[in-house]
Design an enzyme around this catalytic site. Structure first.
Site, mmCIF file in Angstrom:
data_model
loop_
_atom_site.group_PDB
_atom_site.id
_atom_site.type_symbol
_atom_site.label_atom_id
_atom_site.label_comp_id
_atom_site.label_asym_id
_atom_site.label_seq_id
_atom_site.Cartn_x
_atom_site.Cartn_y
_atom_site.Cartn_z
ATOM 1 C CG HIS B 100 11.715 -4.120 3.093
ATOM 2 N ND1 HIS B 100 12.121 -2.865 2.706
ATOM 3 C CD2 HIS B 100 12.537 -4.470 4.109
ATOM 4 C CE1 HIS B 100 13.136 -2.463 3.464
ATOM 5 N NE2 HIS B 100 13.406 -3.425 4.332
ATOM 6 C CB ALA B 140 2.636 -5.618 4.866
ATOM 7 C CB VAL B 142 6.249 -9.624 3.413
ATOM 8 C CG1 VAL B 142 6.614 -10.564 4.544
ATOM 9 C CG2 VAL B 142 4.736 -9.471 3.291
ATOM 10 C CD GLU B 143 1.948 -6.361 0.915
ATOM 11 O OE1 GLU B 143 1.546 -5.685 -0.037
ATOM 12 O OE2 GLU B 143 1.187 -6.933 1.713
ATOM 13 C CG MET B 144 5.247 -0.872 0.081
ATOM 14 S SD MET B 144 3.816 0.155 -0.328
ATOM 15 C CE MET B 144 4.606 1.721 -0.677
#
Lengths: 356, 356
Positions: B100, B140, B142-144
């Site tokens: 993201h 997360a 930094v992810e989704m």
């Protein structure tokens, strides 16, 4: 059985007429079909031929791999399918796409489904065909941010790709080229057609496949003038028209700094001119317009009628046209996800860590 | 025919022995197989059962949709498949993933292929199973960058998903839950197994499926001690070991601020402890290690042998082990790309425009 059906249909028709408060269908299905066939064509269920680019099985298979190939982007995480998602109606269902470095693209991503039937590609028609189109996003800094040289280096570094290009472009001395990448993608995209929508079945003679409301919507779509621009196989995608023929929509929907086709032709009369949106599968591809600012199909219909036709449709008329547009959803292609060949030690490393 | 084959094999054996300069296989295939079966198991060609989560067809189908579903992310462009790309060996072939807002993830994305056979999930084993794992990246930042509440709101806003959850979790009052999302994804992931690698065929009795060099590599893999940690069905993925048992690799490969399993257990002895990487399909999933800093499989083998075993392998030995590792590539699953259901007007809009 037949009489019961007729009775039910007559009842439905009455119910629909009441519910629509006067927007009920006037024409019989056969009559409506005849009128519709003046404007629209049944979508073919066979992959169309492409001039100068034979759609061979080998080329389609390679094109499919390239369509899903993130290594065509500098970051190695963005593929054609990222913004033209074959699971989501062939686009990304965003206002405008997110590309390299999380940059925001300037215009709403058009669907790749049936794009082969469009007269030209992009909202401003700046690419004459899908082959020319495919080269754009790969190179655009806000999209995949690669270069033709990098793409060719990547593909040549992967022996299995070299073999696929040799097979797909037989007899060529140097088949791994940026041009052939685009041709293979074009060949795959030619297979992305959605036949057998309920509208097509209606055009082909099925009187009962569309509801009364949907047929009313089709009639309105023709009679109020929508079909003057949105016609042909793709119910659009063929001509260029100013957005705001009668009345310009607000600046959120029509941002003043995007002058559309003017950027292509540098002609004052092309100010805010865009290609009429192809409307097949439109129910799958919200949000709408080149700005992607309108999420609701009914609202999009209302905006179009006032800005393009100077017509204020009643709520029932808007609902009927929207119901008709929903019959344009066809059978989406079944695609087996490709297994992509593995990189070699010569493959350029992804530039994913670097924002643009 | 048989004698010609034997002759060729003997010839090849001699050639291989010369080329390897002493790293040639000592054992006969049957003997080597017997020794290998002490360490490794043939990968099943059937989907394994999961305790407490029956792998039904309906759950797998829903799980596949969810695996490819970008609307599980806040931006609506990142799906499980973005970083665990089924076309690329089940990972993204990046050092660490991009999530993201184009944020860089902390560790290399492990492959989802055969992950069902790992003892626990993530590099530090902090998720006991794939169901627990699936909940991590969705939330997360930094992810989704989504939340369980957002995911449930999104899924409940899409009538077709509600129907799929009802069918996949029959008899439940409120089947659309974050937990059931994870269970469905786990069920789909259980199908992502890669049987019939050449190594498996060797284990099953085929004496000629692996080359002499590859068999030499297998013998070295066992004899030098690699198989002490990398064993079982997944040739790894079962135990936890300090990275640098004998000698810590450089800080680029083993960044000092990522202490691995210490973050899970808060135990000093777990400093820089990681789960032994499962090595199936390792040739498809460069770059290597939790830091993703090593792109070359031979280099990874050399680093492992010096840091974990204190052994300096010869170049030929490294090449032979690497050749063996390449026999671990199995038959990847054929997946039909799912057609995802369309959003409704109630579906939360993507937050794609907002970087975190």
């Amino acid at each position: 059985m037949t009489s019961r059906r007729l009775f039910s249909k007559a009842l439905l028709s009455t119910v629909a007429a009441c519910a629509l408060g006067g927007a009920a269908i006037a024409a019989e299905p056969a009559e409506l079909r005849e009128s519709a066939l003046d404007y629209f064509e049944v979508i073919p269920s066979m992959v169309p031929a492409i001039e100068g680019n034979a759609v061979t099985r080998e080329k389609v298979e390679l094109g499919k791999m390239l369509f899903f190939e993130p290594r065509l982007s500098a970051s190695a995480i963005i593929s054609c399918n990222t913004c033209h998602n074959l699971g989501m109606g062939g686009d990304d269902n965003l206002e405008t796409s997110i590309g390299h470095g999380w940059q925001k693209g300037p215009r709403n991503a058009p669907t790749v489904l049936n794009a082969v039937f469009n007269e030209a590609q992009f909202w401003d028609g700046r690419a004459e065909d899908l082959k020319a189109q495919a080269k754009g996003p790969v190179q655009a800094g806000v999209e995949m941010a690669s270069t033709p040289e990098r793409v060719v280096t990547v593909l040549k570094s992967i022996p299995e790709y070299v073999d696929h290009f040799k097979t797909a472009f037989p007899g060529e001395d140097d088949p791994v080229t940026f041009d052939n990448m685009a041709k293979a993608i074009e060949a795959f995209e030619a297979t992305l057609i959605t036949p057998a929508s309920r509208f097509d079945q209606f055009l082909e003679g099925n009187d009962t496949i569309m509801t009364e409301t949907e047929m009313t919507g089709l009639e309105l779509f023709i009679d109020t003038g929508c079909a003057s621009c949105h016609n042909g196989v793709n119910v659009g995608g063929t001509g260029y028209y100013p957005f705001g023929v009668v009345e310009k929509p607000g600046s959120e929907v029509l941002p003043p700094d995007d002058k559309g086709r003017f950027a292509v032709t540098q002609t004052a009369s092309d100010d805010y001119v865009f290609r009429a949106g192809p409307l097949r599968n439109i129910a799958l591809t919200a949000p709408y317009f080149h700005s992607g600012k309108v999420w609701d199909l009914e609202q999009a219909v209302a905006i179009m009628s006032s800005s393009q036709l100077g017509t204020e449709l009643s709520e029932d008329e808007v609902k009927a046209i929207t119901a008709f547009l929903q019959t344009l959803t066809g059978q989406e292609p079944q695609v087996t996800y490709p297994i992509l060949p593995v990189s070699s030690t010569d493959t350029p490393k992804p530039a994913a860590m670097i924002a643009n």
